[in-house]
Scaffold this motif. Structure first.
Motif, PDB file in Angstrom:
ATOM      1  N   ASP A  60      22.846  13.390   1.099  1.00  0.00           N
ATOM      2  CA  ASP A  60      23.933  12.955  -0.293  1.00  0.00           C
ATOM      3  C   ASP A  60      22.771  14.366  -0.979  1.00  0.00           C
ATOM      4  OD1 ASP A  60      25.512  11.998   0.787  1.00  0.00           O
ATOM      5  OD2 ASP A  60      25.184  10.237   0.083  1.00  0.00           O
ATOM      6  N   LEU A  61      21.960  13.711  -1.137  1.00  0.00           N
ATOM      7  CA  LEU A  61      21.203  14.863  -2.205  1.00  0.00           C
ATOM      8  C   LEU A  61      20.532  16.209  -1.577  1.00  0.00           C
ATOM      9  CD1 LEU A  61      19.321  12.072  -4.055  1.00  0.00           C
ATOM     10  CD2 LEU A  61      20.857  13.941  -5.184  1.00  0.00           C
ATOM     11  N   GLY A  62      20.822  16.516   0.491  1.00  0.00           N
ATOM     12  CA  GLY A  62      20.587  17.776   0.563  1.00  0.00           C
ATOM     13  C   GLY A  62      18.850  17.687   0.419  1.00  0.00           C
ATOM     14  N   ASP A  66      11.296  14.818   5.700  1.00  0.00           N
ATOM     15  CA  ASP A  66       9.957  14.759   5.807  1.00  0.00           C
ATOM     16  C   ASP A  66       9.764  15.434   4.180  1.00  0.00           C
ATOM     17  OD1 ASP A  66      10.981  17.596   5.944  1.00  0.00           O
ATOM     18  OD2 ASP A  66       9.594  18.958   6.930  1.00  0.00           O
ATOM     19  N   GLU A  67      10.582  15.686   3.180  1.00  0.00           N
ATOM     20  CA  GLU A  67      10.594  15.686   2.629  1.00  0.00           C
ATOM     21  C   GLU A  67      10.776  14.717   0.968  1.00  0.00           C
ATOM     22  OE1 GLU A  67      11.800  20.429   0.814  1.00  0.00           O
ATOM     23  OE2 GLU A  67      13.717  19.165   1.619  1.00  0.00           O
ATOM     24  N   VAL A  68      10.709  13.505   2.352  1.00  0.00           N
ATOM     25  CA  VAL A  68      11.112  11.931   1.369  1.00  0.00           C
ATOM     26  C   VAL A  68       9.995  11.184   1.328  1.00  0.00           C
ATOM     27  CG1 VAL A  68      12.899   9.597   1.574  1.00  0.00           C
ATOM     28  CG2 VAL A  68      13.584  12.367   2.305  1.00  0.00           C
ATOM     29  N   MET A  69       9.414  10.226   0.424  1.00  0.00           N
ATOM     30  CA  MET A  69       8.770   9.482  -0.104  1.00  0.00           C
ATOM     31  C   MET A  69       9.169   8.361  -0.383  1.00  0.00           C
ATOM     32  SD  MET A  69       4.883   9.389  -2.201  1.00  0.00           S
ATOM     33  CE  MET A  69       5.527   9.748  -3.772  1.00  0.00           C
ATOM     34  N   ALA A  70       8.573   7.272   1.004  1.00  0.00           N
ATOM     35  CA  ALA A  70       9.132   5.690   0.116  1.00  0.00           C
ATOM     36  C   ALA A  70       7.767   5.157   0.136  1.00  0.00           C
ATOM     37  CB  ALA A  70       9.361   5.179   1.233  1.00  0.00           C
ATOM     38  N   ILE A  71       7.486   4.250  -0.756  1.00  0.00           N
ATOM     39  CA  ILE A  71       6.389   3.235  -1.303  1.00  0.00           C
ATOM     40  C   ILE A  71       6.865   2.135  -1.096  1.00  0.00           C
ATOM     41  CG2 ILE A  71       4.964   2.726  -2.431  1.00  0.00           C
ATOM     42  CD1 ILE A  71       5.286   5.198  -4.078  1.00  0.00           C
ATOM     43  N   GLY A  72       6.230   0.781  -0.541  1.00  0.00           N
ATOM     44  CA  GLY A  72       6.632  -0.174  -0.959  1.00  0.00           C
ATOM     45  C   GLY A  72       5.411  -0.818  -0.266  1.00  0.00           C
ATOM     46  N   ASP A  73       6.001  -2.152   0.016  1.00  0.00           N
ATOM     47  CA  ASP A  73       4.856  -3.329  -0.278  1.00  0.00           C
ATOM     48  C   ASP A  73       5.434  -4.903   1.230  1.00  0.00           C
ATOM     49  OD1 ASP A  73       6.743  -5.095  -1.796  1.00  0.00           O
ATOM     50  OD2 ASP A  73       4.660  -5.306  -3.331  1.00  0.00           O
ATOM     51  N   GLY A  74       6.620  -4.746   0.441  1.00  0.00           N
ATOM     52  CA  GLY A  74       7.034  -6.015   2.127  1.00  0.00           C
ATOM     53  C   GLY A  74       7.488  -5.371   2.757  1.00  0.00           C
TER      54      GLY A  74
END
Length: 126
Positions: A60-62, A66-74
């Motif tokens: 939706d944001l165009g 490969d430009e997306v970073m996600a951070i998680g722990d669970g």
């Protein structure tokens, strides 16, 4: 566009172990199920998870994957980490999540999100 229902079971580890063990195998085919913490079991619609939400938002944001970073722990972050171009797992993250991480960051207590943002996002901006 539609409804999304999510069920969450909270309890001590032994109680959640019992609930999880009692789920029929068909549930795993029909729903997205994640043990996000020892005391928390999440059940939601199949194929509706943090990963699909992240990819939809990026589209939706165009923004290219490969430009997306996600951070998680669970474990409830598994699909999101897998979907992101750069999946970063907190030092205190689950072993399952660490198994698919492209990068690691510091723990929650040590400002891991800020560290990851500085290292991977702001590195070229300084």
């Amino acid at each position: 566009e539609g409804e999304y229902v999510k069920t969450m079971f909270f309890g001590d580890t032994a109680e959640i172990d019992e609930v999880e063990a009692a789920l029929p195998a068909e549930f795993y085919e029909a729903f997205s199920i994640a043990r996000s913490q020892n005391y928390l079991l999440e059940i939601g619609a199949k194929n509706v998870n943090k990963g699909t939400a992240l990819l939809k938002l990026a589209e939706d944001l165009g923004i290219a994957r490969d430009e997306v970073m996600a951070i998680g722990d669970g474990n409830n972050d598994y699909d999101m980490i897998q979907a992101a171009g750069l999946g970063v797992v907190m030092e205190n993250g689950t072993e399952r999540l660490k198994g698919i991480a492209k990068e690691m960051t510091l723990s929650n207590e040590n400002d891991g999100v800020a560290h990851a943002l500085e290292k991977f996002v702001l590195k070229n901006k300084q």
